[in-house]
Design a protein around this motif. Sequence first.
Motif, mmCIF file in Angstrom:
data_model
loop_
_atom_site.group_PDB
_atom_site.id
_atom_site.type_symbol
_atom_site.label_atom_id
_atom_site.label_comp_id
_atom_site.label_asym_id
_atom_site.label_seq_id
_atom_site.Cartn_x
_atom_site.Cartn_y
_atom_site.Cartn_z
ATOM 1 N N ALA A 87 30.450 29.954 -17.913
ATOM 2 C CA ALA A 87 30.477 30.496 -16.574
ATOM 3 C C ALA A 87 29.770 31.782 -16.753
ATOM 4 O O ALA A 87 29.860 32.455 -17.532
ATOM 5 C CB ALA A 87 31.955 31.037 -16.072
ATOM 6 N N MET A 88 28.847 31.758 -15.449
ATOM 7 C CA MET A 88 28.042 32.935 -15.681
ATOM 8 C C MET A 88 27.193 32.946 -14.333
ATOM 9 O O MET A 88 27.238 31.803 -13.404
ATOM 10 C CB MET A 88 26.663 33.120 -16.409
ATOM 11 N N THR A 89 26.474 34.060 -13.905
ATOM 12 C CA THR A 89 25.961 34.197 -12.732
ATOM 13 C C THR A 89 24.462 33.704 -12.787
ATOM 14 O O THR A 89 23.987 33.175 -14.059
ATOM 15 C CB THR A 89 25.575 35.646 -12.194
ATOM 16 N N THR A 139 26.204 24.963 -16.769
ATOM 17 C CA THR A 139 26.499 26.389 -16.163
ATOM 18 C C THR A 139 27.546 26.409 -14.956
ATOM 19 O O THR A 139 27.336 25.173 -14.279
ATOM 20 C CB THR A 139 25.410 27.457 -15.851
ATOM 21 N N ILE A 140 28.505 27.250 -14.837
ATOM 22 C CA ILE A 140 29.295 27.266 -13.780
ATOM 23 C C ILE A 140 29.356 28.525 -13.017
ATOM 24 O O ILE A 140 29.329 29.658 -14.022
ATOM 25 C CB ILE A 140 30.771 26.950 -14.394
ATOM 26 N N ARG A 141 29.273 28.712 -11.678
ATOM 27 C CA ARG A 141 29.473 29.712 -10.952
ATOM 28 C C ARG A 141 30.839 30.420 -11.180
ATOM 29 O O ARG A 141 31.679 29.696 -10.797
ATOM 30 C CB ARG A 141 29.216 29.640 -9.616
ATOM 31 N N ASN A 142 31.015 31.507 -12.166
ATOM 32 C CA ASN A 142 32.513 32.129 -12.008
ATOM 33 C C ASN A 142 33.079 32.424 -10.540
ATOM 34 O O ASN A 142 34.472 32.403 -10.386
ATOM 35 C CB ASN A 142 32.267 33.277 -12.761
ATOM 36 N N THR A 143 32.429 32.566 -9.538
ATOM 37 C CA THR A 143 32.813 32.654 -8.344
ATOM 38 C C THR A 143 33.056 31.568 -7.554
ATOM 39 O O THR A 143 33.852 31.517 -6.455
ATOM 40 C CB THR A 143 31.885 33.540 -7.447
ATOM 41 N N LEU A 188 38.452 31.004 -12.152
ATOM 42 C CA LEU A 188 38.032 30.997 -13.615
ATOM 43 C C LEU A 188 39.139 31.349 -14.400
ATOM 44 O O LEU A 188 39.231 30.553 -15.668
ATOM 45 C CB LEU A 188 37.048 32.138 -13.659
ATOM 46 N N PRO A 189 40.027 32.085 -14.401
ATOM 47 C CA PRO A 189 41.191 32.046 -15.436
ATOM 48 C C PRO A 189 41.933 30.916 -15.662
ATOM 49 O O PRO A 189 42.224 30.515 -16.777
ATOM 50 C CB PRO A 189 42.306 33.194 -14.643
ATOM 51 N N THR A 190 41.972 29.968 -14.518
ATOM 52 C CA THR A 190 43.139 28.677 -14.725
ATOM 53 C C THR A 190 42.017 28.089 -15.191
ATOM 54 O O THR A 190 42.394 27.156 -16.311
ATOM 55 C CB THR A 190 43.356 28.247 -13.225
ATOM 56 N N GLU A 191 40.726 27.757 -14.925
ATOM 57 C CA GLU A 191 39.524 26.879 -15.568
ATOM 58 C C GLU A 191 39.661 26.865 -17.147
ATOM 59 O O GLU A 191 39.349 25.936 -17.698
ATOM 60 C CB GLU A 191 38.479 26.727 -14.801
ATOM 61 N N MET A 192 39.409 28.203 -17.465
ATOM 62 C CA MET A 192 39.399 28.573 -18.868
ATOM 63 C C MET A 192 40.479 28.394 -19.692
ATOM 64 O O MET A 192 40.726 27.992 -20.787
ATOM 65 C CB MET A 192 38.966 30.010 -18.974
ATOM 66 N N SER A 193 41.716 28.570 -19.078
ATOM 67 C CA SER A 193 43.189 28.519 -19.914
ATOM 68 C C SER A 193 43.203 27.055 -19.972
ATOM 69 O O SER A 193 43.938 26.564 -21.160
ATOM 70 C CB SER A 193 44.005 29.015 -18.950
ATOM 71 N N GLN A 194 42.714 25.940 -19.120
ATOM 72 C CA GLN A 194 42.906 24.620 -19.084
ATOM 73 C C GLN A 194 41.836 24.061 -20.178
ATOM 74 O O GLN A 194 41.685 22.629 -20.166
ATOM 75 C CB GLN A 194 43.037 24.115 -18.069
ATOM 76 N N HIS A 201 38.729 23.908 -19.218
ATOM 77 C CA HIS A 201 37.689 23.157 -18.436
ATOM 78 C C HIS A 201 36.295 24.089 -18.475
ATOM 79 O O HIS A 201 35.326 23.291 -18.171
ATOM 80 C CB HIS A 201 38.165 22.859 -16.812
ATOM 81 N N ILE A 202 36.368 25.397 -18.772
ATOM 82 C CA ILE A 202 35.180 26.135 -19.009
ATOM 83 C C ILE A 202 35.555 26.741 -20.468
ATOM 84 O O ILE A 202 36.697 27.220 -20.709
ATOM 85 C CB ILE A 202 35.065 27.065 -18.023
ATOM 86 N N ASP A 203 34.347 26.824 -21.255
ATOM 87 C CA ASP A 203 34.652 27.163 -22.783
ATOM 88 C C ASP A 203 34.549 28.859 -22.792
ATOM 89 O O ASP A 203 35.269 29.513 -23.562
ATOM 90 C CB ASP A 203 33.568 26.528 -23.535
ATOM 91 N N LEU A 204 33.551 29.204 -21.970
ATOM 92 C CA LEU A 204 33.094 30.557 -22.056
ATOM 93 C C LEU A 204 32.859 31.175 -20.753
ATOM 94 O O LEU A 204 32.502 30.527 -19.957
ATOM 95 C CB LEU A 204 31.933 30.977 -23.035
ATOM 96 N N ALA A 205 32.882 32.480 -20.921
ATOM 97 C CA ALA A 205 32.294 33.208 -19.604
ATOM 98 C C ALA A 205 31.744 34.297 -20.097
ATOM 99 O O ALA A 205 32.287 34.937 -20.906
ATOM 100 C CB ALA A 205 33.362 33.623 -18.680
ATOM 101 N N VAL A 206 30.523 34.653 -19.459
ATOM 102 C CA VAL A 206 29.842 35.976 -19.753
ATOM 103 C C VAL A 206 29.340 36.514 -18.320
ATOM 104 O O VAL A 206 28.960 36.259 -17.642
ATOM 105 C CB VAL A 206 28.500 35.320 -20.654
ATOM 106 N N GLY A 207 29.663 37.963 -18.746
ATOM 107 C CA GLY A 207 29.185 38.807 -17.492
ATOM 108 C C GLY A 207 30.173 40.127 -17.449
ATOM 109 O O GLY A 207 30.803 40.410 -18.372
ATOM 110 N N TYR A 208 30.169 40.724 -16.422
ATOM 111 C CA TYR A 208 31.175 41.646 -16.153
ATOM 112 C C TYR A 208 32.433 40.997 -15.244
ATOM 113 O O TYR A 208 32.002 40.664 -14.128
ATOM 114 C CB TYR A 208 30.575 42.731 -15.180
ATOM 115 N N LEU A 209 33.510 40.801 -15.988
ATOM 116 C CA LEU A 209 34.581 40.079 -15.202
ATOM 117 C C LEU A 209 35.942 40.726 -15.606
ATOM 118 O O LEU A 209 36.764 40.216 -16.488
ATOM 119 C CB LEU A 209 34.460 38.917 -16.063
#
Length: 300
Positions: free
Chosen positions: A102-104, A130-134, A138-144, A146-154
């Motif tokens: 997940a990133m912009t 790449t997935i748009r965090n917006t 995001l919290p649910t998708e990462m906990s399950q 479905h998204i491995d990492l997120a990068v940015g100001y979150l």
Amino acid sequence: MELKDVDLNLLVVFELLLRERTVSGTAKALNLTQPAVSNALARLRKVFDDELFVRSSKGMLPTPLAQELAEPVGFALESLQAAISHRVEFDPLRSNRLFRIAMTDIGEVHFIPRLMGALSDRAPKVTVATIRNTAVDLPTEMSQGHIDLAVGYLPELGQEFFQRRLFSQRYVCMFRPGHAMDKRAVRMRDFENAEHVVVTAAGTGHARVDEILGKHGVERKIKLRVPHFAALADIVASTDVVATVTETYARRSATYFGLKYIKHPFDLPEIQINLFWHGRYHRDPANQWLRNQFVELFTD
């Protein structure tokens, strides 16, 4: 009888009694006393309402029910042991795994070219999406997973997430060469009198900049609002609008579009860019490997 009524340790004793055919041999194999094994056998007999093993000159002989239970119990215990002992290894040179990050879109500009260049040598069969965090929860998708990492100001990613600082960014003011702000000394009045383009990227550090400027009463003549950074450099290069962007983005725009940038006339706080992953995957070998790539390639 249901599985919840059975102590799985009793099945371990049962399986060893089948092999050893003696209480003493089973006790030795399990590092238990003979009375402890005898007690376990008594409990097994009560659970199954069967003798299970009878004494003979050839040791403890299984009853027909014990023989019937031997294969499924042995298979179940073997499967459990394999599950407990198993640790999935990750071989980047052979893996064809798809990683979702997940990133912009400005994050894509900064991270993806260099990341993919490194992966072409280190993990040639790995693919990245790449997935748009917006665009997702995001919290649910990462906990399950479905998204491995997120990068940015979150800041919305809370205590269940791990994070690693990559670098900090300061904000600058970017414009085309020859613009009225293209001079040595730029005052706040020059900034407020200029026409501005604003990227309305909700849920990112860039949206936070707009909030800070508004909170401090900075008035801008906003000529254009766009939802992403994809065309921003082209727009700034061909018009008189100025943009507030990170220095990394401005530096890249100067290289590829000939744009200029200066220290921002308003003292904006730096933005910290972090790498995030969910606690469930903290020890996952593939996730660890991908995190290490980010740390190696992008940490200050």
